[in-house]
Design a protein around this motif. Structure first.
Motif, PDB file in Angstrom:
ATOM      1  N   PRO A   7       1.241  -1.144  -0.440  1.00 29.66           N
ATOM      2  CA  PRO A   7       0.389   0.337  -0.458  1.00 29.66           C
ATOM      3  C   PRO A   7       0.843   1.310  -0.441  1.00 29.66           C
ATOM      4  N   GLU A   8       2.345   1.202   0.194  1.00 28.49           N
ATOM      5  CA  GLU A   8       3.057   2.000   0.027  1.00 28.49           C
ATOM      6  C   GLU A   8       3.254   3.102  -0.877  1.00 28.49           C
ATOM      7  N   PHE A   9       2.874   4.381  -0.716  1.00 21.29           N
ATOM      8  CA  PHE A   9       3.176   5.248  -1.819  1.00 21.29           C
ATOM      9  C   PHE A   9       4.064   6.341  -1.306  1.00 21.29           C
ATOM     10  N   ASP A  10       4.558   7.541  -2.979  1.00 20.66           N
ATOM     11  CA  ASP A  10       5.300   8.495  -3.388  1.00 20.66           C
ATOM     12  C   ASP A  10       4.349   9.509  -3.537  1.00 20.66           C
ATOM     13  N   ILE A  11       3.683   9.410  -3.925  1.00 21.52           N
ATOM     14  CA  ILE A  11       3.314  10.338  -4.215  1.00 21.52           C
ATOM     15  C   ILE A  11       1.620  11.436  -4.071  1.00 21.52           C
ATOM     16  N   LEU A  12       0.836  12.091  -3.747  1.00 26.27           N
ATOM     17  CA  LEU A  12      -0.403  12.419  -3.824  1.00 26.27           C
ATOM     18  C   LEU A  12      -0.411  13.611  -4.483  1.00 26.27           C
ATOM     19  N   VAL A  13      -1.827  13.998  -4.939  1.00 29.08           N
ATOM     20  CA  VAL A  13      -1.657  14.952  -6.151  1.00 29.08           C
ATOM     21  C   VAL A  13      -3.363  14.953  -5.783  1.00 29.08           C
ATOM     22  N   ASN A  14      -3.724  15.991  -5.041  1.00 30.20           N
ATOM     23  CA  ASN A  14      -4.636  16.321  -4.836  1.00 30.20           C
ATOM     24  C   ASN A  14      -5.388  17.572  -6.100  1.00 30.20           C
ATOM     25  N   ASN A  15      -5.566  17.057  -6.889  1.00 30.96           N
ATOM     26  CA  ASN A  15      -6.583  17.672  -7.658  1.00 30.96           C
ATOM     27  C   ASN A  15      -8.344  17.463  -7.626  1.00 30.96           C
ATOM     28  N   ALA A  16      -8.915  16.792  -7.599  1.00 28.34           N
ATOM     29  CA  ALA A  16     -10.651  16.370  -7.432  1.00 28.34           C
ATOM     30  C   ALA A  16     -10.946  18.224  -6.902  1.00 28.34           C
ATOM     31  N   ALA A  17     -11.580  18.363  -7.722  1.00 27.83           N
ATOM     32  CA  ALA A  17     -12.649  19.718  -7.125  1.00 27.83           C
ATOM     33  C   ALA A  17     -14.019  20.361  -8.332  1.00 27.83           C
ATOM     34  N   VAL A  18     -14.930  20.467  -7.772  1.00 26.15           N
ATOM     35  CA  VAL A  18     -16.082  21.019  -8.447  1.00 26.15           C
ATOM     36  C   VAL A  18     -16.160  22.657  -8.638  1.00 26.15           C
ATOM     37  N   SER A  19     -16.408  23.235  -9.121  1.00 26.13           N
ATOM     38  CA  SER A  19     -16.891  24.877  -9.426  1.00 26.13           C
ATOM     39  C   SER A  19     -18.022  25.264  -9.148  1.00 26.13           C
ATOM     40  N   GLY A  20     -18.280  26.264  -8.414  1.00 27.21           N
ATOM     41  CA  GLY A  20     -19.693  26.518  -8.775  1.00 27.21           C
ATOM     42  C   GLY A  20     -20.088  28.241  -9.226  1.00 27.21           C
ATOM     43  N   SER A  21     -20.044  28.456 -10.208  1.00 27.61           N
ATOM     44  CA  SER A  21     -20.454  29.752 -10.635  1.00 27.61           C
ATOM     45  C   SER A  21     -21.535  30.352  -9.661  1.00 27.61           C
ATOM     46  N   ALA A  22     -21.276  31.205  -8.863  1.00 29.07           N
ATOM     47  CA  ALA A  22     -22.097  32.112  -7.618  1.00 29.07           C
ATOM     48  C   ALA A  22     -21.432  32.959  -7.464  1.00 29.07           C
TER      49      ALA A  22
END
Length: 254
Positions: free
Chosen positions: A89-104
Motif C-alpha cells: 500500500p505504500e506510495f510516494d506522490i499524492l496529487v490532490n486535483n479533484a474539485a468542483v466549481s460553482g459559479s455564483a
C-alpha cells in the motif's frame, strides 16, 4: 529512466483536464499512476489507455467524494489496485486535483452549493491526506491544485475561491507538520486553463479572448502548463521547496 522511476502516484480527479495531463506527465517520468475518478469511468479508462500506449503504467479507481465513507472507499480501491500489481500500500506522490466549481456570486449562493463545494474541495481533501499519510513514504510529495482565485478577486465564484483559500492555508501548515519526515507539501495555482470545467466561460470567441487577456502571454493556459510544474514538484529537484503556493496563471492580472 525518468525522474520518477520506481515511484507510485495517486492523482485524484484524473479522468480529464488538468488531472489527466498530470497523470500522463508523471507516467512519462516513470511513475506508476493511480487514476482516480468520481463518476466518469469511461474517461478514466481513456486516461489509462493513453498512458499505456506511451509505455507507462496506470490503473483506474472510482470513488465519489463528498459523501459518507468516501475516503475509505478510495483507499480500499487504491490499495486493491496496487495489490493486483503485486505491490504493497505504500506510495510516494499524492496529487490532490479533484474539485468542483460553482459559479455564483454571494447573492446567488445557497447552503446546498456552499456545503457541496466545501465537502469535495476542502473536507474530502483534508481527510484524503490524513488517511494517506499512513502509507505515504518518508521523502514523499503532497501536491495540491489550488487556484489563482486566491490571489485575484473573483466574486463570480466566491465559494470556490474560499475553498481554495482554505487549501492554501492547509498546505502551509501541513508542510511544517511533515518536514520531519522529509515530505514536501506545495500548492499550484492555475488561472484560466482550457478544460471542461470552464468551457461555459469561453463559449464564444469573444469570451475566450477576454479570458486569454488576463495572462501577460495573451492566451489561455493548457493542462500541460500545469502538469509540467507538478512533475517538477514531484521530483527530487524540488526537494528544498515546501509550504509554497506557486502561481501558475501565466502572469494573470499582475
Amino acid at each position: 529512466m525518468g525522474t520518477l522511476a520506481g515511484k507510485t502516484a495517486l492523482v485524484t480527479g484524473a479522468s480529464r483536464g488538468i488531472g489527466r495531463e498530470v497523470a500522463r506527465r508523471l507516467a512519462r517520468e516513470g511513475a506508476l499512476v493511480a487514476i482516480h475518478y468520481g463518476g466518469n469511468e469511461e474517461a478514466a479508462k481513456e486516461t489509462v489507455d493513453l498512458i499505456e500506449r506511451q509505455g507507462g503504467r496506470a490503473f483506474s479507481l472510482g470513488a465519489e467524494l463528498g459523501v459518507p465513507g468516501d475516503v475509505e472507499t478510495l483507499y480500499a480501491r487504491f490499495e486493491a489496485g496496487l495489490a493486483g500489481l503485486g505491490q504493497g500500500p505504500e506510495f510516494d506522490i499524492l496529487v490532490n486535483n479533484a474539485a468542483v466549481s460553482g459559479s455564483a456570486r454571494i447573492s446567488e449562493v445557497t447552503p446546498e452549493l456552499f456545503d457541496r463545494l466545501f465537502a469535495i474541495n476542502t473536507r474530502a481533501l483534508f481527510f484524503l491526506v490524513q488517511r494517506g499519510l499512513k502509507c505515504l513514504c518518508d521523502g514523499g510529495r503532497v501536491i495540491n491544485i489550488s487556484s489563482a482565485a486566491t490571489r485575484i478577486a473573483y466574486p463570480e465564484s466566491i465559494v470556490y475561491s474560499m475553498t481554495k483559500g482554505a487549501l492554501n492555508t492547509f498546505t502551509l501548515a501541513l508542510a511544517k507538520e511533515l518536514g520531519g519526515r522529509g515530505i514536501t507539501v506545495n500548492a499550484v495555482s492555475p488561472g484560466f486553463v482550457e478544460t471542461d470545467m470552464n468551457a461555459s466561460k469561453r463559449a464564444s470567441p469573444e469570451a475566450a479572448a477576454e479570458l486569454a487577456a488576463w495572462s501577460v502571454f495573451g492566451r489561455l493556459g493548457q493542462p500541460a502548463d500545469i502538469a509540467d510544474i507538478v512533475a517538477f514538484l514531484a521530483s527530487d529537484a524540488s526537494r528544498w521547496i515546501t509550504g509554497q503556493c506557486i502561481d501558475a496563471s501565466g502572469g494573470s492580472r499582475f
